[in-house]
Design a protein around this motif. Structure first.
Motif, PDB file in Angstrom:
ATOM      1  N   ARG A   1       0.831  -1.194   0.000  1.00  0.00           N
ATOM      2  CA  ARG A   1       0.000   0.000   0.000  1.00  0.00           C
ATOM      3  C   ARG A   1       0.870   1.251   0.000  1.00  0.00           C
ATOM      4  NH1 ARG A   1      -5.237  -0.349  -1.089  1.00  0.00           N
ATOM      5  NH2 ARG A   1      -5.421   1.617   0.037  1.00  0.00           N
ATOM      6  N   ASP A   2       0.615   2.167  -0.926  1.00  0.00           N
ATOM      7  CA  ASP A   2       1.328   3.436  -0.955  1.00  0.00           C
ATOM      8  C   ASP A   2       0.758   4.388   0.092  1.00  0.00           C
ATOM      9  OD1 ASP A   2       2.191   3.956  -4.469  1.00  0.00           O
ATOM     10  OD2 ASP A   2       3.281   3.003  -2.832  1.00  0.00           O
ATOM     11  N   PRO A   3       1.596   5.270   0.662  1.00  0.00           N
ATOM     12  CA  PRO A   3       1.070   6.287   1.576  1.00  0.00           C
ATOM     13  C   PRO A   3       0.237   7.313   0.828  1.00  0.00           C
ATOM     14  CG  PRO A   3       3.371   6.725   1.091  1.00  0.00           C
ATOM     15  CD  PRO A   3       3.051   5.395   0.462  1.00  0.00           C
ATOM     16  N   LEU A   4      -0.689   7.965   1.540  1.00  0.00           N
ATOM     17  CA  LEU A   4      -1.442   9.040   0.908  1.00  0.00           C
ATOM     18  C   LEU A   4      -0.661  10.345   0.944  1.00  0.00           C
ATOM     19  CD1 LEU A   4      -3.077  11.182   3.045  1.00  0.00           C
ATOM     20  CD2 LEU A   4      -4.154   9.033   3.637  1.00  0.00           C
ATOM     21  N   ALA A   5       0.336  10.442   1.830  1.00  0.00           N
ATOM     22  CA  ALA A   5       1.238  11.591   1.847  1.00  0.00           C
ATOM     23  C   ALA A   5       2.555  11.156   2.466  1.00  0.00           C
ATOM     24  CB  ALA A   5       0.641  12.758   2.634  1.00  0.00           C
ATOM     25  N   GLN A   6       3.653  11.814   2.071  1.00  0.00           N
ATOM     26  CA  GLN A   6       4.962  11.474   2.608  1.00  0.00           C
ATOM     27  C   GLN A   6       5.798  12.745   2.752  1.00  0.00           C
ATOM     28  OE1 GLN A   6       6.338   8.674  -0.407  1.00  0.00           O
ATOM     29  NE2 GLN A   6       7.446  10.278  -1.497  1.00  0.00           N
ATOM     30  N   TRP A   7       6.767  12.681   3.668  1.00  0.00           N
ATOM     31  CA  TRP A   7       7.610  13.819   3.994  1.00  0.00           C
ATOM     32  C   TRP A   7       9.054  13.369   4.143  1.00  0.00           C
ATOM     33  CZ3 TRP A   7       2.920  12.686   5.860  1.00  0.00           C
ATOM     34  CH2 TRP A   7       1.922  13.675   5.837  1.00  0.00           C
ATOM     35  N   SER A   8       9.986  14.280   3.941  1.00  0.00           N
ATOM     36  CA  SER A   8      11.355  13.980   4.327  1.00  0.00           C
ATOM     37  C   SER A   8      11.410  13.844   5.846  1.00  0.00           C
ATOM     38  CB  SER A   8      12.309  15.087   3.864  1.00  0.00           C
ATOM     39  OG  SER A   8      12.185  16.229   4.698  1.00  0.00           O
TER      40      SER A   8
END
Length: 400
Positions: free
Chosen positions: A305-312
């Motif tokens: 499952r891919d994340p709906l948002a990602q951050w450094s």
């Protein structure tokens, strides 16, 4: 960044409280996402922009429900309390006051929401506070009005576990907690990646975010409790409707889950630390595989499952999350800011926004305070922050 690759032996045995009654209520199945975990040692690094990933929503928004505006706002209304030591979990009690757990002191304290006065309920016995372990998340029983039970997730000498304790307000301060009743045990422990967030869902079941304790192999092992979101009855049995037979495992492939929240449609979201590249916000699907250690961030490949948002990791290192005003609000530790992720179903409807960057230091917990308000707990006295004279504190904020 220290603490991201250290390995610790984990536990593979699911142990639940003998003789506990299985609730007969039908379970609500909550929905989709992906994840990463573990709180890294803080350090400096160049920031990279947050990105969002669209994914199909298993259920449409309610009729007439519109996405929140692309741009939001945050206003700090007041400082509710100061001088807290290593606060971690937060649980509002009926009447407006707040219960706060201390990771290092293993105490639970009641904070008067109006004037900030504090009263120690007592110390939780058996807590082994070291590294990222200690007394972590707390939650009130769904039947708190009648049973006055407080649930707590903590690190013991041998494992991470969930207990419940009677809260007797009539007893003297410091003696108000009853003896712990172990609800669930056997979650792997380590100096790092102990997870720790617990919350009762809208279905009345108890959810717990766990970490892989530094042993990355546990996350993909469905027989292990490490690197998972667990779902159980209030007595610690596998909840009805769980995706794997006779198991509390609800989703897997996580690194270190420390944030759990539901939206208005009862969909579950979770925050998670990445290793060196991407921290994530995920929409959780029963039985979903969120990729760790084979995938970090989006694009992990088939079956993940891919994340709906990602951050450094420099911008986030997320812990608690809460849902309010059509958005998920995510507390950043290393990032030292509050993130807003506006939602449309289980997708981010606009690019995430950050607020309060570098104003209050590390942010550990965010919890609904009713309507458009949130409680926000700082985390500067945990050995990794730059504590000021009045740290740690609880803030009341209004969000849009």
């Amino acid at each position: 960044m220290t603490g991201r690759t250290r390995r610790v032996e984990g536990t593979k045995i699911v142990q639940r409280r003998a003789g506990s009654a299985v609730l007969a209520a039908a379970a609500l199945l909550l929905t989709a996402g992906c994840s990463s975990d573990g709180e890294p040692s803080d350090g400096d690094g160049s920031a990279s922009p947050a990105t969002t990933t669209a994914q199909s929503s298993p259920s449409a928004p309610a009729a007439g429900q519109t996405p929140p505006p692309a741009k939001g706002s945050v206003k700090v209304l007041r400082t509710v309390a100061t001088g807290l030591d290593s606060p971690w979990g937060l649980a509002p009690v009926p009447g407006g006051d707040l219960l706060v757990s201390s990771r290092d002191d293993a105490t639970i304290t009641r904070v008067d929401e109006k004037n900030g006065d504090t009263t120690e309920l007592g110390e939780v016995p058996g807590v082994s506070a070291a590294g990222e372990g200690g007394l972590l998340g707390i939650a009130l029983s769904p039947d708190y009005a009648s049973d006055h039970m407080i649930y707590a997730y903590y690190t013991s000498a041998s494992d991470n576990r969930v207990v419940r304790m009677l809260y007797d307000e009539k007893k003297p301060a410091g003696e108000q907690l009853g003896a712990p009743d172990t609800v669930f045990r056997g979650i792997p422990k380590g100096m790092i990646h102990n997870g720790g967030r617990i919350a009762f869902g809208p279905d009345g079941m108890l959810y717990a975010g766990t970490g892989e304790s530094g042993d990355t192999g546990l996350s993909q092992d469905k027989e292990s409790l490490g690197g998972k979101i667990l779902r159980m009855t209030p007595d610690g049995d596998p909840a009805p409707g769980n995706p794997f037979p006779d198991s509390v495992v609800y989703s897997y492939g996580h690194r270190n889950v420390q944030g759990l929240a539901w939206d208005r449609e009862q969909r579950l979201f979770a925050s998670e630390f990445g290793q060196d590249t991407w921290d994530e916000l995920n929409a959780i699907e029963p039985g979903g595989n969120y990729g760790w250690p084979d995938a970090e961030g989006e694009g992990g490949g088939s079956g993940f499952r891919d994340p709906l948002a990602q951050w450094s990791t420099d911008e986030a290192s997320p812990s608690g999350i809460a849902y309010a005003a059509g958005s998920v609000w995510m507390a950043g530790l290393r990032g030292e800011r509050l993130w807003r992720i506006p939602l449309k179903g289980t997708e981010a409807s606009a690019k995430p926004q950050s607020f309060l960057a570098d104003e209050y230091g590390r942010l550990r917990t965010v919890a609904p305070a009713g309507g458009d308000k949130l409680w926000l707990v700082t985390s500067n006295t945990d050995g990794r922050g730059d504590a000021k004279g009045d740290d740690d504190r609880i803030l009341e904020v209004r969000v849009r």
